[in-house]
Design a protein around this motif. Structure first.
Motif, short mmCIF file in Angstrom:
data_model
loop_
_atom_site.label_atom_id
_atom_site.label_comp_id
_atom_site.label_asym_id
_atom_site.label_seq_id
_atom_site.Cartn_x
_atom_site.Cartn_y
_atom_site.Cartn_z
N GLN A 116 40.65 47.60 42.69
CA GLN A 116 39.48 47.18 41.90
C GLN A 116 39.65 47.58 40.44
OE1 GLN A 116 35.75 48.79 43.21
NE2 GLN A 116 34.58 47.67 41.70
N TYR A 117 40.13 48.78 40.19
CA TYR A 117 40.31 49.23 38.81
C TYR A 117 41.31 48.34 38.09
CZ TYR A 117 41.51 52.19 34.85
OH TYR A 117 41.76 52.66 33.59
N GLN A 118 42.41 48.00 38.76
CA GLN A 118 43.42 47.14 38.15
C GLN A 118 42.85 45.75 37.85
OE1 GLN A 118 46.88 46.57 40.59
NE2 GLN A 118 47.85 45.20 39.14
N ARG A 121 40.31 45.92 35.01
CA ARG A 121 41.01 46.17 33.75
C ARG A 121 41.65 44.88 33.21
NH1 ARG A 121 45.91 50.18 32.60
NH2 ARG A 121 45.52 50.43 30.40
N GLU A 176 34.72 48.36 34.17
CA GLU A 176 35.95 49.16 34.20
C GLU A 176 35.63 50.64 34.34
OE1 GLU A 176 40.08 49.80 31.67
OE2 GLU A 176 38.40 48.78 30.72
N SER A 179 34.45 51.30 37.89
CA SER A 179 35.56 51.32 38.85
C SER A 179 36.37 52.61 38.69
CB SER A 179 36.45 50.09 38.68
OG SER A 179 37.14 50.12 37.46
N LEU A 180 36.44 53.14 37.50
CA LEU A 180 37.12 54.43 37.29
C LEU A 180 36.35 55.56 37.97
CD1 LEU A 180 39.56 55.69 35.89
CD2 LEU A 180 38.14 56.05 33.89
N LEU A 183 37.13 55.42 41.55
CA LEU A 183 38.46 55.96 41.80
C LEU A 183 38.42 57.49 41.79
CD1 LEU A 183 41.47 55.53 42.22
CD2 LEU A 183 41.73 55.33 39.75
#
Length: 193
Positions: A116-118, A121, A176, A179-180, A183
């Motif tokens: 998700q983060y990728q 981003r 973003e 999502s970080l 993570l």
């Protein structure tokens, strides 16, 4: 985010720690259930010498194990002790399965959070490129308007498109960051050890 994060970071996840402690407790319960097989007597008397119960435990000329009524824990209890050991072992197997499940869930959560983060981003990067292109479009539209080649309506439309793209970019930056945070949570509190 640094490269090469160790999987050991997942040990900090609260549900993995809870499952591990449950597994440890159930392992201890097996020992407690097995210890019930042993008679519970006092080994020493009042002055630190051998107790009467211990002296009578091996009585007789052949020095054989002698089950005396002095024992506080009966040796044969119609399968109750062995059933307690089996129950403790079954609970330990169940706790082990829960522990393995918690670990698998942790790895799955980290994998999902990284993907998700990728993805978010990449969306943010594309929206930044769109905003840059629309800024150039706006600049050119106003130059064309001032030069008398184009109408004010096209210049205002370029303003509107740029504003919409900037709002979209702000949302992408927010996504973003969210999502970080997911993570960080999936790793059990970030990547700092």
């Amino acid at each position: 985010m640094p490269a090469g994060l160790p999987s050991k970071l997942l040990e900090r996840r609260p549900e993995i720690q809870a499952a591990e402690q449950t597994l440890i407790a159930n392992n201890a319960n097996i020992g407690v259930a097995k210890a019930a097989y042993f008679p519970q007597i006092t080994l020493t008397g009042y002055y630190g010498y051998q107790s009467i119960a211990l002296a009578n435990l091996f009585s007789g000329s052949r020095r054989l194990w002698n089950f005396l009524p002095q024992l506080t824990q009966p040796i044969f209890t119609a399968g109750r002790l062995s059933s307690q050991v089996e129950l403790a072992e079954a609970q330990q197997r169940s706790a082990l399965a829960q522990y393995e499940g918690a670990i698998q869930t942790g790895f799955h959560d980290v994998s999902d959070a990284l993907i998700q983060y990728q993805n978010v981003r990449e969306v943010r990067v594309q929206r930044e490129l769109l905003v840059t292109a629309l800024q150039d479009r706006k600049r050119l539209a106003y130059m064309r308007y001032r030069g008398g080649v184009d109408t004010m309506l096209n210049a205002l439309n370029s303003d509107q498109d740029l504003f919409t793209a900037e709002l979209s970019l702000a949302q992408a930056r927010r996504d973003e960051l969210l999502s970080l945070v997911l993570l960080y949570k999936a790793l059990g509190g970030g990547w700092q050890e």
